[in-house]
Write a protein that holds these residues in place. Structure first.
Motif, PDB file in Angstrom:
ATOM      1  N   VAL A   1      -0.448  -4.611 -13.307  1.00 29.15           N
ATOM      2  CA  VAL A   1       0.532  -4.883 -12.268  1.00 29.15           C
ATOM      3  C   VAL A   1       1.848  -4.287 -12.770  1.00 29.15           C
ATOM      4  N   ALA A   2       2.166  -3.096 -12.290  1.00 35.24           N
ATOM      5  CA  ALA A   2       3.318  -2.360 -12.796  1.00 35.24           C
ATOM      6  C   ALA A   2       4.560  -2.595 -11.957  1.00 35.24           C
TER       7      ALA A   2
ATOM      8  N   THR B   1       4.980   4.474  -2.538  1.00 35.33           N
ATOM      9  CA  THR B   1       3.608   4.320  -3.029  1.00 35.33           C
ATOM     10  C   THR B   1       2.681   4.034  -1.856  1.00 35.33           C
ATOM     11  N   ASN B   2       1.396   4.021  -2.110  1.00 33.58           N
ATOM     12  CA  ASN B   2       0.436   3.685  -1.050  1.00 33.58           C
ATOM     13  C   ASN B   2       0.003   2.223  -1.132  1.00 33.58           C
ATOM     14  N   LYS B   3       0.752   1.418  -1.902  1.00 32.90           N
ATOM     15  CA  LYS B   3       0.448  -0.004  -2.055  1.00 32.90           C
ATOM     16  C   LYS B   3       1.665  -0.840  -1.657  1.00 32.90           C
ATOM     17  N   THR B   4       1.415  -2.037  -1.187  1.00 28.87           N
ATOM     18  CA  THR B   4       2.491  -2.972  -0.887  1.00 28.87           C
ATOM     19  C   THR B   4       3.154  -3.402  -2.192  1.00 28.87           C
TER      20      THR B   4
ATOM     21  N   GLU C   1       7.748  -8.928   0.408  1.00 27.73           N
ATOM     22  CA  GLU C   1       6.767  -7.839   0.528  1.00 27.73           C
ATOM     23  C   GLU C   1       7.420  -6.607   1.138  1.00 27.73           C
ATOM     24  N   ILE C   2       7.100  -5.446   0.553  1.00 27.66           N
ATOM     25  CA  ILE C   2       7.559  -4.171   1.106  1.00 27.66           C
ATOM     26  C   ILE C   2       6.322  -3.300   1.305  1.00 27.66           C
ATOM     27  N   PRO C   3       5.894  -3.095   2.546  1.00 33.12           N
ATOM     28  CA  PRO C   3       4.702  -2.270   2.791  1.00 33.12           C
ATOM     29  C   PRO C   3       5.020  -0.798   2.521  1.00 33.12           C
ATOM     30  N   PRO C   4       3.983   0.036   2.366  1.00 29.84           N
ATOM     31  CA  PRO C   4       4.216   1.467   2.180  1.00 29.84           C
ATOM     32  C   PRO C   4       5.032   2.034   3.345  1.00 29.84           C
ATOM     33  N   GLY C   5       5.904   2.985   3.040  1.00 33.14           N
ATOM     34  CA  GLY C   5       6.751   3.590   4.070  1.00 33.14           C
ATOM     35  C   GLY C   5       8.133   2.983   4.066  1.00 33.14           C
ATOM     36  N   ILE C   6       8.786   3.028   5.211  1.00 27.74           N
ATOM     37  CA  ILE C   6      10.150   2.527   5.351  1.00 27.74           C
ATOM     38  C   ILE C   6      10.138   1.244   6.181  1.00 27.74           C
ATOM     39  N   SER C   7      10.828   0.234   5.674  1.00 29.10           N
ATOM     40  CA  SER C   7      10.900  -1.043   6.390  1.00 29.10           C
ATOM     41  C   SER C   7      12.316  -1.604   6.280  1.00 29.10           C
ATOM     42  N   ASP C   8      12.653  -2.525   7.177  1.00 28.53           N
ATOM     43  CA  ASP C   8      13.961  -3.165   7.186  1.00 28.53           C
ATOM     44  C   ASP C   8      13.962  -4.371   6.253  1.00 28.53           C
TER      45      ASP C   8
ATOM     46  N   ALA D   1      13.265  -3.425  -7.258  1.00 26.52           N
ATOM     47  CA  ALA D   1      12.105  -3.209  -8.114  1.00 26.52           C
ATOM     48  C   ALA D   1      11.173  -4.404  -7.939  1.00 26.52           C
ATOM     49  N   GLY D   2       9.892  -4.102  -7.714  1.00 23.54           N
ATOM     50  CA  GLY D   2       8.912  -5.155  -7.510  1.00 23.54           C
ATOM     51  C   GLY D   2       7.596  -4.801  -8.165  1.00 23.54           C
ATOM     52  N   PHE D   3       6.550  -5.513  -7.796  1.00 26.14           N
ATOM     53  CA  PHE D   3       5.264  -5.375  -8.454  1.00 26.14           C
ATOM     54  C   PHE D   3       4.209  -4.869  -7.489  1.00 26.14           C
ATOM     55  N   SER D   4       3.261  -4.095  -8.018  1.00 26.78           N
ATOM     56  CA  SER D   4       2.199  -3.514  -7.187  1.00 26.78           C
ATOM     57  C   SER D   4       1.093  -4.519  -6.884  1.00 26.78           C
ATOM     58  N   GLY D   5       1.183  -5.681  -7.438  1.00 32.44           N
ATOM     59  CA  GLY D   5       0.237  -6.761  -7.152  1.00 32.44           C
ATOM     60  C   GLY D   5       0.995  -8.080  -7.140  1.00 32.44           C
ATOM     61  N   GLN D   6       0.417  -9.078  -6.507  1.00 36.03           N
ATOM     62  CA  GLN D   6       1.100 -10.371  -6.453  1.00 36.03           C
ATOM     63  C   GLN D   6       1.134 -10.999  -7.828  1.00 36.03           C
ATOM     64  N   VAL D   7       2.292 -11.538  -8.162  1.00 39.19           N
ATOM     65  CA  VAL D   7       2.488 -12.189  -9.438  1.00 39.19           C
ATOM     66  C   VAL D   7       2.124 -13.666  -9.273  1.00 39.19           C
ATOM     67  N   ARG D   8       1.354 -14.192 -10.216  1.00 39.17           N
ATOM     68  CA  ARG D   8       0.982 -15.615 -10.125  1.00 39.17           C
ATOM     69  C   ARG D   8       2.198 -16.486 -10.308  1.00 39.17           C
ATOM     70  N   ARG D   9       2.210 -17.613  -9.625  1.00 39.71           N
ATOM     71  CA  ARG D   9       3.332 -18.552  -9.748  1.00 39.71           C
ATOM     72  C   ARG D   9       2.844 -19.851 -10.283  1.00 39.71           C
TER      73      ARG D   9
END
Length: 143
Positions: A27-28, A72-75, A105-112, A135-143
């Motif tokens: 999870v980068a 990226t191609n990942k959320t 969450e930031i989906p691939p592409g441009i979002s508001d 800056a965020g993570f390519s996978g959900q971080v456990r809480r």
């Protein structure tokens, strides 16, 4: 005794190969560009009773808006928003603080995106918004 050491070496090799084959994906940290940054006053229902983080001074409520570009191609999940905000005199609005909030969450592409901030009532406007990024993570971080 010799058979035991060969068995031990074999078991270690099997564990090593299995841990290499079945390693979970990393999870980068992913950088996200923020642009078209602007702000406006909060609606009255959000601004009512606004105070600074110290809780003792009156504050003005603002909503910072903009666009997030995820190349990226990942959320991207749990993205921290960093930036600097200055008042009309060039004084920092958020002393010693560059992390301003987060985007779930930031989906691939441009979002508001939008972010609510409180600014001490004695700091003059217009605000100057500088160096925004996330800056965020390519996978959900456990809480």
């Amino acid at each position: 005794m010799r058979l035991r050491s060969k068995t031990l070496v074999f078991i270690c090799c099997v564990i090593g190969v299995l841990s290499w084959v079945f390693t979970p994906p990393a999870v980068a940290l992913t950088q996200v560009k923020l642009f078209d940054i602007s702000y406006h006053e909060c609606p009255p229902e959000l601004a009512k009773g606004a105070v600074t983080s110290s809780g003792s001074r009156a504050a003005n409520c603002f909503i910072v808006t903009g666009k997030a570009q995820n190349d990226t191609n990942k959320t991207v999940y749990d993205a921290d928003i960093f930036g600097r905000i200055y008042d009309a005199n060039g004084d920092s609005v958020m002393q010693n603080r560059t992390r301003l909030g987060s985007i779930a969450e930031i989906p691939p592409g441009i979002s508001d995106f939008d972010l609510r901030i409180s600014v001490a009532a004695n700091q003059p406007t217009p605000l100057k918004l500088k160096q925004f990024k996330a800056a965020g993570f390519s996978g959900q971080v456990r809480r």
